[in-house]
Design a protein around this motif. Sequence first.
Motif, short mmCIF file in Angstrom:
data_model
loop_
_atom_site.label_atom_id
_atom_site.label_comp_id
_atom_site.label_asym_id
_atom_site.label_seq_id
_atom_site.Cartn_x
_atom_site.Cartn_y
_atom_site.Cartn_z
N TYR A 1 1.39 4.85 -2.78
CA TYR A 1 1.34 5.74 -2.33
C TYR A 1 2.60 6.64 -2.95
CZ TYR A 1 1.09 9.55 -0.07
OH TYR A 1 0.20 11.10 0.62
N ASN B 1 4.50 5.86 3.59
CA ASN B 1 3.55 5.34 5.41
C ASN B 1 3.75 6.14 6.72
OD1 ASN B 1 3.16 2.17 5.26
ND2 ASN B 1 5.61 2.30 5.70
N LEU C 1 -0.07 7.60 5.15
CA LEU C 1 -0.82 7.03 4.59
C LEU C 1 -1.27 6.81 6.57
CD1 LEU C 1 0.01 4.04 2.43
CD2 LEU C 1 -1.86 5.64 2.26
N ASP D 1 -5.20 7.65 7.41
CA ASP D 1 -6.28 6.19 8.55
C ASP D 1 -6.43 6.96 9.07
OD1 ASP D 1 -5.83 4.83 6.34
OD2 ASP D 1 -4.41 3.84 8.04
N ARG E 1 0.89 -1.01 -0.09
CA ARG E 1 0.43 0.08 0.13
C ARG E 1 0.92 1.49 -0.06
NH1 ARG E 1 -3.45 2.12 5.09
NH2 ARG E 1 -4.85 3.18 4.26
N ALA E 2 2.10 1.26 0.63
CA ALA E 2 2.92 2.52 1.10
C ALA E 2 3.96 2.35 -1.18
CB ALA E 2 3.89 2.27 2.01
N PRO F 1 -7.98 1.52 4.66
CA PRO F 1 -7.04 0.00 4.38
C PRO F 1 -7.55 -0.90 5.41
CG PRO F 1 -7.75 2.26 7.11
CD PRO F 1 -7.95 2.20 5.41
N ASP G 1 -10.74 8.11 -3.52
CA ASP G 1 -10.17 6.50 -3.60
C ASP G 1 -10.82 5.91 -5.26
OD1 ASP G 1 -8.33 5.49 -2.12
OD2 ASP G 1 -9.66 3.66 -1.63
N VAL H 1 -5.78 3.69 -1.81
CA VAL H 1 -4.65 3.54 -1.33
C VAL H 1 -5.81 3.80 0.20
CG1 VAL H 1 -2.79 3.89 -1.93
CG2 VAL H 1 -3.95 5.59 -1.55
N LEU H 2 -6.85 4.08 -0.33
CA LEU H 2 -7.02 5.14 1.28
C LEU H 2 -8.11 4.56 2.17
CD1 LEU H 2 -8.46 8.80 -0.29
CD2 LEU H 2 -6.75 7.71 0.73
#
Length: 471
Positions: A294, A316, A319, A323, A290-291, A409, A401, A406-407
Motif C-alpha cells: 500500500y 496500516n 488499510l 477494512d 500488505r502495508a 484482507p 482491487d 490490497v483491499l
Amino acid sequence: MRQPVFFNTLGRRLEPLEPLVPGQVRIYTCGPTVYDRAHIGNLRTFLFEDLLNRSLRFMGYEVTQVMNLTDVDDRTIQRSQDTGKSLDEITVPVTEAFFSDLDALAIQRADHYPKATEHIAEMIALIERLIAAGYAYESGGSIFFRIAEDDDYGRLSGFDLGQVRQGERVVSDNYDKEDVRDFVLWKAAKPGEPSWESPWGAGRPGWHIECSAMSMKYLGESFDIHCGGVDNIFPHHENEIAQSESATGKPFVRTWIHAEHLIVDGQKMSKSLGNFYTLGDLIEQGADPRAIRYLMLSVHYRDKLNFTLEALEAANGALKRLDEMRFRLAHTGASPGESRLVASVEKMLEAFETALAHDLNVSESLAALFGLVREVNTAIDGGAVVEGDREHVMTALARVDEVLGVLDPEAWRTEAESEGLADDNIDALVAEREQARADRQWGRADEIRDQLQGAGIVLEDARDGTRWKRQ
RNA sequence: GGCGACGUGGCCAAGUGGUAAGGCAAGGGUCUGCAAAACCCUCAUUCGCCGGUUCGAAUCCGGCCGUCGCCUCCA
C-alpha cells in the motif's frame, strides 16, 4: 477504452499512449541481477511496473510484459569466485527468493522471464549485425559499440558525451577501445571466468546487449514501453537505444518510463548506513507486506519514496479504515428503498480510472476511494443501506482491487493468523455473551470478552448487535 | 564542471492558471452496562524566499535559498 498519458523520459513530457498495435501494449521491464536478494528499492520499481500493468489491463488493454533475469555479470562472477560456487548455485536460489518476494507483495507475474545465459545466441547475432553495419568493432577478443557512428546518442539522458566528465571508472577500464566513450558489447573471457563460444573467441555478453536482444526476441524490434529505475537512464537505456536502433534502423521503444528511487529515513539506502533492507528483513521486524504494498503504491512513481516506520504505520491505518468499511457493510442490515450509493459508486469508479490514466496518479485514485468510504459509512450509520447496495459496493471494491491488490484482507491472511478459534466457536461465545448482557450478567459477559480478546478476537458492540473480527 | 528532480498543514501526499483532494496523527462529539472498537465533525486565507506576467498563480517566467539524484554495468 481509456487512453492514458504517461511521462515519457524520451522528451520529458506527458504523452498519450499509442500502442503500435491498437489495444495491445508490449512492455519490457529491466529485471533483477540475481546475485543477491532484492532490496526494497528494487521491489519499489517492480511494484510500480505491477501498477502499470494492472492499470493498463483495468483500462481494457491487453498487456505483454517481459522481465529479464541477469544471471551473469561482474558481480555474479565475483560472488562465484569468492564463494567457490558455480553461477547456477548462486543464481538459482536468488531467483527463487526473487519470485517469492514478488508473491509476498502480490506482484503479478510477467509473461516471460528470459535469462541472459539462455539467450547468448541472440546476443551474438545482434552483435554481428552491428559489426556488419559498422557500428561495432573487435579489439582484443572484445567487441565495442562505436559511439562516434551514432549521431543521436544521448537523446534519452540528455547527456552530451563530449561534456561528460571522464571519471576514474572510464579511465580505469582496461579494455583497448578506439574511444573512451565506447561501451562493451562482448567481453573476452579472462582466465577462470565463465564463458561462451563466439565468433570472436570465448567470452560473455555485456549488460546492455542482453536487454536489447531479449526484448526484441519476445516483443519485436519496436515495442511500446520500456521501464526501469531512474539510474538506468544512463548508461543502460541510452546504450540499448544506440544498439537496437543502429542494428535495426527502426525506432526501438516509443515510451520510456522510469521509477524514482526509494530512500529510507530520508537517506539513500546503503549497507554502510545500516538502512539497507530486504523484504525479509522488514517482515522479520513485524512489517505487514500488505502495508508495504500500500505504501509503495500510494506514492507517485516519479517521486522519491521516503520509507519510514511512521509511513508504514499510516499505511496500516489507511488499510484499517478500508477494512472497517467492508466489515461494517458486511454486517449491516439492508432495508428496501431507493439506493443513494449507486451513483456514488459509479462516480468513484470513474474518478479512480481517470486518475490512473493520468500518469498513474494513485493518490488521487485513493482519494476517490476514500470519498466512497465516507459515504458508505454515513449510509450505514444512518440505516440508509438498501438491498443491492452491499453487492454493488463490494463489486466496485473488487474492481478497483484489480489494480490495487490490497483491499481483500482474506487474500493476505497468513496461515498462522487463520489458526486459533474456529468461526463457529466464536459465534457461539459471542451469542452467549449477548444473552449474558441481556440478562445483565456483566461479569460473565466481560469474562467472554476477555477470553476472546486473549485469542485475538475484537468485539464491536454496535446498535444492531455485536460483530467480531480477528486481530 | 555537465544534466536533471524536488521543496504544499505535526508526518505522508494530490493539485500545473480560477481560488488548497486524501491518508496518518491530534482535538471534539456519537454509540456503549462499563469499556473497547468504530463512525461523524473539526483541523493550511495558504503552498521554501523575493520579484514579474495575469482580472486571477501553489500552478507560468526570472532570481535566490535548500534537499537530492545521475555523469560507463546501482531499481
